[in-house]
Write a protein that holds these residues in place. Structure first.
Motif, PDB file in Angstrom:
ATOM      1  N   MET A   1       0.855  -1.199   0.000  1.00 31.95           N
ATOM      2  CA  MET A   1       0.000   0.000   0.000  1.00 31.95           C
ATOM      3  C   MET A   1       0.883   1.237   0.000  1.00 31.95           C
ATOM      4  N   ALA A   2       0.560   2.191  -0.864  1.00 32.53           N
ATOM      5  CA  ALA A   2       1.346   3.426  -0.929  1.00 32.53           C
ATOM      6  C   ALA A   2       1.068   4.293   0.286  1.00 32.53           C
ATOM      7  N   VAL A   3       2.096   4.944   0.772  1.00 31.12           N
ATOM      8  CA  VAL A   3       1.960   5.836   1.906  1.00 31.12           C
ATOM      9  C   VAL A   3       1.566   7.214   1.394  1.00 31.12           C
ATOM     10  N   MET A   4       0.482   7.772   1.937  1.00 27.35           N
ATOM     11  CA  MET A   4       0.027   9.084   1.511  1.00 27.35           C
ATOM     12  C   MET A   4       0.942  10.151   2.084  1.00 27.35           C
ATOM     13  N   LYS A   5       1.421  11.039   1.241  1.00 29.60           N
ATOM     14  CA  LYS A   5       2.273  12.136   1.678  1.00 29.60           C
ATOM     15  C   LYS A   5       1.495  13.436   1.619  1.00 29.60           C
ATOM     16  N   HIS A   6       1.607  14.213   2.706  1.00 33.50           N
ATOM     17  CA  HIS A   6       0.915  15.479   2.770  1.00 33.50           C
ATOM     18  C   HIS A   6       1.906  16.601   2.505  1.00 33.50           C
ATOM     19  N   SER A   7       1.482  17.545   1.672  1.00 33.78           N
ATOM     20  CA  SER A   7       2.361  18.674   1.374  1.00 33.78           C
ATOM     21  C   SER A   7       2.544  19.541   2.603  1.00 33.78           C
ATOM     22  N   VAL A   8       3.713  20.112   2.725  1.00 38.51           N
ATOM     23  CA  VAL A   8       4.044  20.978   3.850  1.00 38.51           C
ATOM     24  C   VAL A   8       4.193  22.393   3.325  1.00 38.51           C
ATOM     25  N   PRO A   9       3.471  23.363   3.923  1.00 35.72           N
ATOM     26  CA  PRO A   9       3.550  24.725   3.397  1.00 35.72           C
ATOM     27  C   PRO A   9       4.937  25.316   3.557  1.00 35.72           C
ATOM     28  N   GLY A  10       5.426  25.937   2.486  1.00 34.80           N
ATOM     29  CA  GLY A  10       6.702  26.636   2.557  1.00 34.80           C
ATOM     30  C   GLY A  10       7.879  25.700   2.659  1.00 34.80           C
ATOM     31  N   PRO A  11       9.089  26.263   2.818  1.00 32.72           N
ATOM     32  CA  PRO A  11      10.292  25.445   2.961  1.00 32.72           C
ATOM     33  C   PRO A  11      10.296  24.694   4.289  1.00 32.72           C
ATOM     34  N   SER A  12      10.970  23.556   4.304  1.00 30.44           N
ATOM     35  CA  SER A  12      11.032  22.748   5.523  1.00 30.44           C
ATOM     36  C   SER A  12      12.052  23.309   6.499  1.00 30.44           C
ATOM     37  N   MET A  13      11.776  23.102   7.779  1.00 26.72           N
ATOM     38  CA  MET A  13      12.741  23.444   8.818  1.00 26.72           C
ATOM     39  C   MET A  13      13.761  22.327   8.929  1.00 26.72           C
ATOM     40  N   ARG A 160       3.076  17.151   8.211  1.00 27.55           N
ATOM     41  CA  ARG A 160       3.741  16.034   7.545  1.00 27.55           C
ATOM     42  C   ARG A 160       3.064  14.716   7.913  1.00 27.55           C
ATOM     43  N   LEU A 161       2.547  14.647   9.155  1.00 25.47           N
ATOM     44  CA  LEU A 161       1.917  13.428   9.636  1.00 25.47           C
ATOM     45  C   LEU A 161       0.448  13.365   9.235  1.00 25.47           C
ATOM     46  N   HIS A 162      -0.288  14.439   9.574  1.00 28.25           N
ATOM     47  CA  HIS A 162      -1.709  14.461   9.242  1.00 28.25           C
ATOM     48  C   HIS A 162      -2.232  15.889   9.375  1.00 28.25           C
ATOM     49  N   PRO A 163      -2.871  16.433   8.337  1.00 27.07           N
ATOM     50  CA  PRO A 163      -3.362  17.815   8.388  1.00 27.07           C
ATOM     51  C   PRO A 163      -4.329  18.081   9.532  1.00 27.07           C
ATOM     52  N   LEU A 164      -5.266  17.156   9.800  1.00 27.26           N
ATOM     53  CA  LEU A 164      -6.253  17.369  10.857  1.00 27.26           C
ATOM     54  C   LEU A 164      -5.582  17.457  12.219  1.00 27.26           C
ATOM     55  N   VAL A 165      -4.616  16.572  12.451  1.00 22.76           N
ATOM     56  CA  VAL A 165      -3.873  16.612  13.721  1.00 22.76           C
ATOM     57  C   VAL A 165      -3.139  17.947  13.852  1.00 22.76           C
ATOM     58  N   ALA A 166      -2.573  18.410  12.748  1.00 18.11           N
ATOM     59  CA  ALA A 166      -1.849  19.678  12.761  1.00 18.11           C
ATOM     60  C   ALA A 166      -2.773  20.828  13.144  1.00 18.11           C
ATOM     61  N   TYR A 167      -3.967  20.857  12.557  1.00 20.01           N
ATOM     62  CA  TYR A 167      -4.929  21.909  12.889  1.00 20.01           C
ATOM     63  C   TYR A 167      -5.329  21.836  14.357  1.00 20.01           C
ATOM     64  N   ILE A 168      -5.675  20.654  14.838  1.00 19.07           N
ATOM     65  CA  ILE A 168      -6.164  20.509  16.207  1.00 19.07           C
ATOM     66  C   ILE A 168      -5.113  20.944  17.217  1.00 19.07           C
ATOM     67  N   VAL A 169      -3.898  20.423  17.075  1.00 16.49           N
ATOM     68  CA  VAL A 169      -2.842  20.724  18.046  1.00 16.49           C
ATOM     69  C   VAL A 169      -2.466  22.198  18.016  1.00 16.49           C
ATOM     70  N   SER A 170      -2.283  22.754  16.827  1.00 14.29           N
ATOM     71  CA  SER A 170      -1.867  24.151  16.731  1.00 14.29           C
ATOM     72  C   SER A 170      -2.955  25.098  17.228  1.00 14.29           C
ATOM     73  N   VAL A 171      -4.203  24.802  16.911  1.00 12.74           N
ATOM     74  CA  VAL A 171      -5.315  25.663  17.341  1.00 12.74           C
ATOM     75  C   VAL A 171      -5.488  25.612  18.852  1.00 12.74           C
ATOM     76  N   VAL A 172      -5.423  24.412  19.414  1.00 14.42           N
ATOM     77  CA  VAL A 172      -5.588  24.273  20.869  1.00 14.42           C
ATOM     78  C   VAL A 172      -4.462  24.972  21.618  1.00 14.42           C
ATOM     79  N   LEU A 173      -3.214  24.763  21.193  1.00 16.08           N
ATOM     80  CA  LEU A 173      -2.088  25.416  21.861  1.00 16.08           C
ATOM     81  C   LEU A 173      -2.165  26.933  21.723  1.00 16.08           C
ATOM     82  N   PHE A 174      -2.574  27.406  20.565  1.00 14.77           N
ATOM     83  CA  PHE A 174      -2.729  28.834  20.341  1.00 14.77           C
ATOM     84  C   PHE A 174      -3.773  29.422  21.283  1.00 14.77           C
ATOM     85  N   ALA A 175      -4.846  28.673  21.515  1.00 18.73           N
ATOM     86  CA  ALA A 175      -5.887  29.133  22.438  1.00 18.73           C
ATOM     87  C   ALA A 175      -5.390  29.099  23.883  1.00 18.73           C
TER      88      ALA A 175
END
Length: 239
Positions: A1-13, A160-175
């Protein structure tokens, strides 16, 4: 099974930048403020709250600019500059923020909720005391630091791992960063309700970063939103 890759905005750190960012996050949230208070005490200096805030934001700006100077320069769209996509991301992010805020207001009315923002109340009192210094802190220095940490370090790398996880974690920490210091005063339930008020901003800023492929787009939107907020607080104070 192919591994789905998610694009990362901008240049990588780089790995070192990511590690430094993760280490710096609790410093930004708690450590630097405590350290400044300790230094002020040792020097027997008693700055006003406005001055202390300006020192806090200025030092964050300096430290993060040094740590992430390579990534920030790489994030500039020089050489591949596309003005309209950049502008489009900011404008659409602005619209998304107010659409989500409007929807949130409807939900508050539906559930008979009347949340208050202790952070807005505190900032409002400081803006009334010294508008220029607080405007610099909140409109310029604050967005620079928060976008690097919450959108760049957290959202950009978790995406890089999962867009939904990225939104949840970043939004919660920001709050959380905007309410955690008020918990002893207002309690957990009021702090939780207040934190939800920062969800539209966290979502819109992350979306803008991803849409523009540049952290500078979310910084621009953040500065605009904070500028509007500071302006409204100033008008309320004058009224």
């Amino acid at each position: 099974m192919a591994v789905m890759k998610h694009s990362v905005p901008g240049p990588s750190m780089t790995r070192l930048e990511i590690i430094c960012g993760v280490i710096y996050l609790p410093i930004y949230m708690i450590g630097l403020s405590l350290g400044l208070n300790l230094v002020f005490g040792l020097l027997n200096v008693h700055p006003t709250e406005v001055t202390a805030n300006l020192w806090y934001f200025a030092l964050n700006f300096l430290f993060l600019a040094l740590i992430f100077r390579r990534w920030l320069l790489a994030s500039l769209p020089a050489g591949r500059w596309k003005f309209w996509p950049f502008l489009q991301a900011v404008v659409l992010g602005f619209a998304l923020y107010y659409a989500l805020t409007w929807l949130q207001g409807l939900l508050y009315e539906l559930f008979f909720l009347s949340p208050s923002s202790p952070n807005d109340n505190y900032v409002g009192s400081l803006v009334s005391a010294q508008f220029t210094a607080m405007a610099i802190s909140i409109v310029i220095l604050g967005p620079f630091a928060e976008e690097i940490l919450f959108r760049g370090v957290i959202f950009g790398n978790l995406r890089r791992l999962h867009p939904l996880v990225a939104y949840i974690v970043s939004v919660v920490l920001f709050a959380v960063i905007h309410v955690v210091s008020y918990i002893p005063q207002i309690g957990w339930s009021a702090a939780l309700l207040s934190a939800i008020g920062y969800f539209p901003g966290g979502i819109a800023l992350a979306w803008t970063y991803a849409k523009a492929d540049s952290i500078w787009a979310s910084m621009t939107l953040h500065a605009i939103l904070n500028g509007i907020g500071v302006g409204l607080l100033q008008l309320e104070g004058l009224g």
